[in-house]
Write a protein that holds these residues in place. Structure first.
Motif: not given
Length: 477
Positions: A142-147, A169-171, A173-178
């Motif tokens: 589910e998280e992969q899909k949202e990403l 790099y973009i992924s 940054i999204f992981g860092v936010i999560s």
């Protein structure tokens, strides 16, 4: 940018946890170990029109950015302070033609800052955004899909003239936010209003019974000591509310933050016996306890539905019925009893049935006192609300006692300059004066009280919401 005092801490390798922060000197309860401004932060989607995009204060009337018509500010000062961070966002929103979600807005703000300043350490930061953990490899389906959805939208939103970053790099940054997003609250600390990245805070590891707490105060976070911390001791905060059995806390931490909690409270299951407490005399059978737990869970679901529909009298009815059934089975520290007591006291206060609300609030506080760390911020807020409820009910001695207790806790967790502590100090002074009057002449006190209530010197409770109190870290559910 960090707000001073980073010499108080140093990065080290914490056994079994990776990096951590430890104290380089001794601290005492209420000491601010460090303060830090957000590397980047945004207001939640649902509150963009009601909260200042610079200082995160809730305001009645906000000025809107004339260009993008999206960003809102308290005044010209806040608007000027925001321009460096808003400039790129402003033109990107106009070009894209709509406003993307808070996750994408935050990722973009981080990357515009990286574009301006580079990927290395910024002044006062102990760790670069590039080196924060992202846990993308642990994301579920589910998280992969949202990403993927967020990344697709991000690529459409990101301007072609800005620096182009790799998909990896973009992924990141999204992981860092999560994993590292910190919840920003309004000026009184009662409502979650946004999310920000604070790199130094991201280094502080979790403990269910921590030695520090984090508070958002006047545009920055403060890491505050909850008691004596020795030089060389690891600094810890709790990522989640303590009020749950160790097994459930461990599950929550694994699901949201991808680690196995090995703190002393989880390993030794400390306080689990109180969380699951049952009556001693006569002791109920395991079968009865099991049935009561199931009944309580079912009732909590019904309560959630009724609350979301604003059926507050139905909520009260459900709580009363459940508490009556729990009475011969559960002890007052039992989690399910405490959840009922918390809900019913809050809703009855909102309905201004203060007499009954005050009784439940007192029982709730008695239970909380046996469970929470004595300097826990959530305990302080609960005791404050219970004190206010008892004051409204005319229980001046109990109300004043609770307000004093709450004030002592919040002086440690929030500090004397925080707006909620200042509110509490004013309540403490007022109730102390009233208590003196009550002890001198009860009749005169009640007369004065009627006059005071008609001017409403203390606020009646806000409408109860299904939203929990602001959690420490913002985790997309």
């Amino acid at each position: 940018m960090t707000v001073g005092r980073m010499e108080n801490v140093e990065v080290f390798t914490s056994e079994g946890k990776g990096r951590g922060l430890k104290a380089t000197k001794e601290f005492w309860a209420s000491d601010v170990i460090f303060a830090e401004r957000a590397y980047s932060a945004v207001v939640f989607d649902s509150l963009v029109n009601f909260v200042c995009h610079t200082c995160f204060k809730r305001q009645e009337k906000l000025h809107r950015c004339g260009q993008c018509k999206f960003a809102h500010y308290c005044d010209r000062t806040c608007q000027k302070d925001a321009w460096l961070n808003h400039k790129n966002e402003c033109s990107a929103i106009k070009r894209y033609g709509k406003v993307p979600n808070e996750n994408i807005r935050l990722a973009a703000r981080i990357m515009w800052r990286v574009e301006r300043e580079g990927t290395g350490l910024t002044e006062g930061c102990l760790v670069a955004v590039d080196d924060l953990q992202n846990h993308v490899e642990h994301f579920g389906e589910e998280e992969q899909k949202e990403l993927r959805v967020d990344m697709d939208t991000f690529l459409q939103y990101w301007p072609p003239q800005s620096q182009q970053f790799s998909m990896q790099y973009i992924s990141h940054i999204f992981g860092v936010i999560s994993c590292n997003g910190f919840t920003l609250s309004d000026q009184r600390g009662l409502q979650a209003v946004g999310v920000g990245i604070f790199p130094n805070l991201g280094l502080v590891n979790h403990d269910c019974w921590p030695n520090c707490t984090v508070i958002f105060n006047n545009g920055k976070i403060e890491l505050r000591a909850l008691g004596k911390i020795s030089e060389g001791e690891e600094l810890t905060v709790s990522y989640i509310d303590f009020l749950n059995v160790s097994e459930e806390r461990k599950k929550q931490l694994k699901k949201q933050y991808y680690f196995d909690c090995t703190c002393e409270h989880c390993q030794k299951k400390l306080k689990d016996d109180l969380f699951l407490g049952v009556k001693d005399d006569p002791k109920p059978s395991q079968e009865v306890v099991k049935e009561m737990i199931q009944f309580s869970k079912d009732t909590l679901e019904k309560i959630d539905r009724a609350r979301s529909e604003g059926l507050y009298h139905e909520v009260v009815k459900l709580c009363r019925g459940c508490l009556q059934k729990q009475e011969p089975v559960f002890a007052d520290t039992n989690l399910y009893t405490l959840r009922m007591l918390s809900t019913v006291s809050e809703v009855l206060s909102y309905l201004q049935a203060f007499e009954e609300a005050s009784y439940y609030a007192r029982r709730m506080v008695d239970g909380y006192m046996k469970l929470y760390h004595p300097n826990n911020a959530q305990l302080g807020m609960a005791v404050m609300r219970a004190g206010l409820t008892n004051w409204h009910a005319g229980n001046i001695e109990v109300g004043h006692g609770m307000i004093c207790k709450a004030y002592a806790i919040l002086l440690v967790t929030h500090g004397p300059s925080h707006p909620i502590t200042k509110d509490l100090e004013a309540m403490r002074v007022q109730t102390e004066m009233e208590l003196r009057m009550f002890r001198q002449n009860e009749f005169m006190y009640h007369k004065m009280r009627e006059a005071a209530l008609s001017n409403q010197p203390m606020q009646v409770m806000a409408e109860p919401s299904n939203e929990p109190a602001p959690a420490l870290f913002h985790k997309k559910q």
